[in-house]
Design a protein around this motif. Structure first.
Motif, PDB file in Angstrom:
ATOM      1  N   ARG A  21      -7.622  -5.685  -8.366  1.00 54.19           N
ATOM      2  CA  ARG A  21      -6.474  -5.338  -7.524  1.00 54.19           C
ATOM      3  C   ARG A  21      -6.426  -6.221  -6.289  1.00 54.19           C
ATOM      4  O   ARG A  21      -7.426  -6.759  -5.841  1.00 54.19           O
ATOM      5  CB  ARG A  21      -6.560  -3.875  -7.082  1.00 54.19           C
ATOM      6  CG  ARG A  21      -6.590  -2.866  -8.209  1.00 54.19           C
ATOM      7  CD  ARG A  21      -5.242  -2.686  -8.818  1.00 54.19           C
ATOM      8  NE  ARG A  21      -5.309  -1.839 -10.015  1.00 54.19           N
ATOM      9  CZ  ARG A  21      -4.259  -1.410 -10.653  1.00 54.19           C
ATOM     10  NH1 ARG A  21      -3.048  -1.716 -10.226  1.00 54.19           N
ATOM     11  NH2 ARG A  21      -4.387  -0.672 -11.728  1.00 54.19           N
ATOM     12  N   GLY A  23      -5.873  -6.683  -2.327  1.00 49.26           N
ATOM     13  CA  GLY A  23      -6.022  -5.961  -1.070  1.00 49.26           C
ATOM     14  C   GLY A  23      -5.846  -6.893   0.111  1.00 49.26           C
ATOM     15  O   GLY A  23      -5.711  -8.102  -0.052  1.00 49.26           O
ATOM     16  N   PHE A  45      -6.189  -1.448  -0.021  1.00 53.52           N
ATOM     17  CA  PHE A  45      -5.685  -1.669  -1.374  1.00 53.52           C
ATOM     18  C   PHE A  45      -4.435  -0.820  -1.649  1.00 53.52           C
ATOM     19  O   PHE A  45      -4.179  -0.425  -2.784  1.00 53.52           O
ATOM     20  CB  PHE A  45      -6.777  -1.359  -2.405  1.00 53.52           C
ATOM     21  CG  PHE A  45      -7.843  -2.423  -2.477  1.00 53.52           C
ATOM     22  CD1 PHE A  45      -7.658  -3.563  -3.235  1.00 53.52           C
ATOM     23  CD2 PHE A  45      -9.020  -2.293  -1.753  1.00 53.52           C
ATOM     24  CE1 PHE A  45      -8.628  -4.552  -3.297  1.00 53.52           C
ATOM     25  CE2 PHE A  45      -9.994  -3.269  -1.799  1.00 53.52           C
ATOM     26  CZ  PHE A  45      -9.804  -4.401  -2.579  1.00 53.52           C
ATOM     27  N   GLY A  46      -3.653  -0.557  -0.616  1.00 51.42           N
ATOM     28  CA  GLY A  46      -2.418   0.200  -0.797  1.00 51.42           C
ATOM     29  C   GLY A  46      -2.697   1.593  -1.313  1.00 51.42           C
ATOM     30  O   GLY A  46      -3.530   2.317  -0.762  1.00 51.42           O
ATOM     31  N   LYS A  47      -2.023   1.995  -2.407  1.00 48.38           N
ATOM     32  CA  LYS A  47      -2.173   3.359  -2.935  1.00 48.38           C
ATOM     33  C   LYS A  47      -3.580   3.652  -3.445  1.00 48.38           C
ATOM     34  O   LYS A  47      -3.918   4.807  -3.703  1.00 48.38           O
ATOM     35  CB  LYS A  47      -1.139   3.629  -4.030  1.00 48.38           C
ATOM     36  CG  LYS A  47      -1.313   2.825  -5.292  1.00 48.38           C
ATOM     37  CD  LYS A  47      -0.203   3.149  -6.279  1.00 48.38           C
ATOM     38  CE  LYS A  47      -0.324   2.346  -7.559  1.00 48.38           C
ATOM     39  NZ  LYS A  47       0.761   2.644  -8.486  1.00 48.38           N
ATOM     40  N   TYR A  48      -4.436   2.632  -3.555  1.00 45.29           N
ATOM     41  CA  TYR A  48      -5.817   2.837  -4.003  1.00 45.29           C
ATOM     42  C   TYR A  48      -6.774   3.048  -2.834  1.00 45.29           C
ATOM     43  O   TYR A  48      -7.973   3.233  -3.035  1.00 45.29           O
ATOM     44  CB  TYR A  48      -6.275   1.674  -4.889  1.00 45.29           C
ATOM     45  CG  TYR A  48      -5.403   1.576  -6.116  1.00 45.29           C
ATOM     46  CD1 TYR A  48      -5.559   2.454  -7.180  1.00 45.29           C
ATOM     47  CD2 TYR A  48      -4.370   0.650  -6.182  1.00 45.29           C
ATOM     48  CE1 TYR A  48      -4.732   2.403  -8.287  1.00 45.29           C
ATOM     49  CE2 TYR A  48      -3.531   0.586  -7.283  1.00 45.29           C
ATOM     50  CZ  TYR A  48      -3.716   1.467  -8.331  1.00 45.29           C
ATOM     51  OH  TYR A  48      -2.885   1.418  -9.417  1.00 45.29           O
ATOM     52  N   GLY A 115      -2.513  -3.488  -3.776  1.00 46.59           N
ATOM     53  CA  GLY A 115      -2.822  -2.660  -4.933  1.00 46.59           C
ATOM     54  C   GLY A 115      -2.325  -3.240  -6.241  1.00 46.59           C
ATOM     55  O   GLY A 115      -2.614  -2.697  -7.301  1.00 46.59           O
ATOM     56  N   SER A 116      -1.590  -4.358  -6.187  1.00 42.21           N
ATOM     57  CA  SER A 116      -1.076  -4.970  -7.401  1.00 42.21           C
ATOM     58  C   SER A 116      -2.211  -5.322  -8.345  1.00 42.21           C
ATOM     59  O   SER A 116      -3.276  -5.779  -7.918  1.00 42.21           O
ATOM     60  CB  SER A 116      -0.304  -6.255  -7.091  1.00 42.21           C
ATOM     61  OG  SER A 116       0.880  -5.971  -6.403  1.00 42.21           O
ATOM     62  N   LYS A 117      -1.961  -5.138  -9.640  1.00 42.68           N
ATOM     63  CA  LYS A 117      -2.938  -5.468 -10.664  1.00 42.68           C
ATOM     64  C   LYS A 117      -3.041  -6.974 -10.790  1.00 42.68           C
ATOM     65  O   LYS A 117      -2.026  -7.681 -10.783  1.00 42.68           O
ATOM     66  CB  LYS A 117      -2.533  -4.866 -12.007  1.00 42.68           C
ATOM     67  CG  LYS A 117      -3.511  -5.097 -13.114  1.00 42.68           C
ATOM     68  CD  LYS A 117      -3.088  -4.419 -14.383  1.00 42.68           C
ATOM     69  CE  LYS A 117      -4.119  -4.703 -15.472  1.00 42.68           C
ATOM     70  NZ  LYS A 117      -3.773  -4.029 -16.722  1.00 42.68           N
TER      71      LYS A 117
END
Length: 119
Positions: A21, A23, A45-48, A115-117
């Motif tokens: 991900r 970050g 990591f955003g939503k993570y 958080g993007s994969k």
């Protein structure tokens, strides 16, 4: 001399098992308890969530690292580095001519959503 390449593997059985991900480093400071010179990084990591990592990115100043987007492995088991639990592995490459393990973090060419994969 270059080391030989490793054997061919199935992407789904290897890369597909990792949760890579994007970050952003929001804090970087020298980690006094690490066995070798290293920074404690706080990464959003955003939503993570916000995670801690200890890494040997000391060829850059903490101020230069803050704000950079980086690639992390979120599903490795946490590991203890001195008194800190490193929750995520930030990917990097060896810095030429530096001590073994001294790295520069992998960064995207363009900004992307936290958080993007990574694939």
């Amino acid at each position: 001399m270059a080391t030989p390449l490793k054997p061919t593997v199935d992407p789904e059985e290897t890369l597909g098992r990792l949760d890579l991900r994007l970050g952003r480093i929001i804090r970087a400071e020298l980690e006094a308890g690490a066995p070798k010179r290293a920074y404690r990084l706080t990464i959003d990591f955003g939503k993570y969530g916000v995670k801690t990592s200890v890494g040997r990115f000391t060829q850059q100043s903490p101020e230069a690292l803050v704000g950079q987007q980086v690639v992390g492995v979120l599903n490795f088991a946490p590991r203890q580095v001195g008194e800190v639990t490193s929750e995520v592995l930030i990917l990097g490459v060896q810095v030429p001519g530096a001590d073994s393990g001294e790295a520069s973090p992998l960064i995207p060419q363009l900004e992307a959503k936290l958080g993007s994969k990574v694939f």
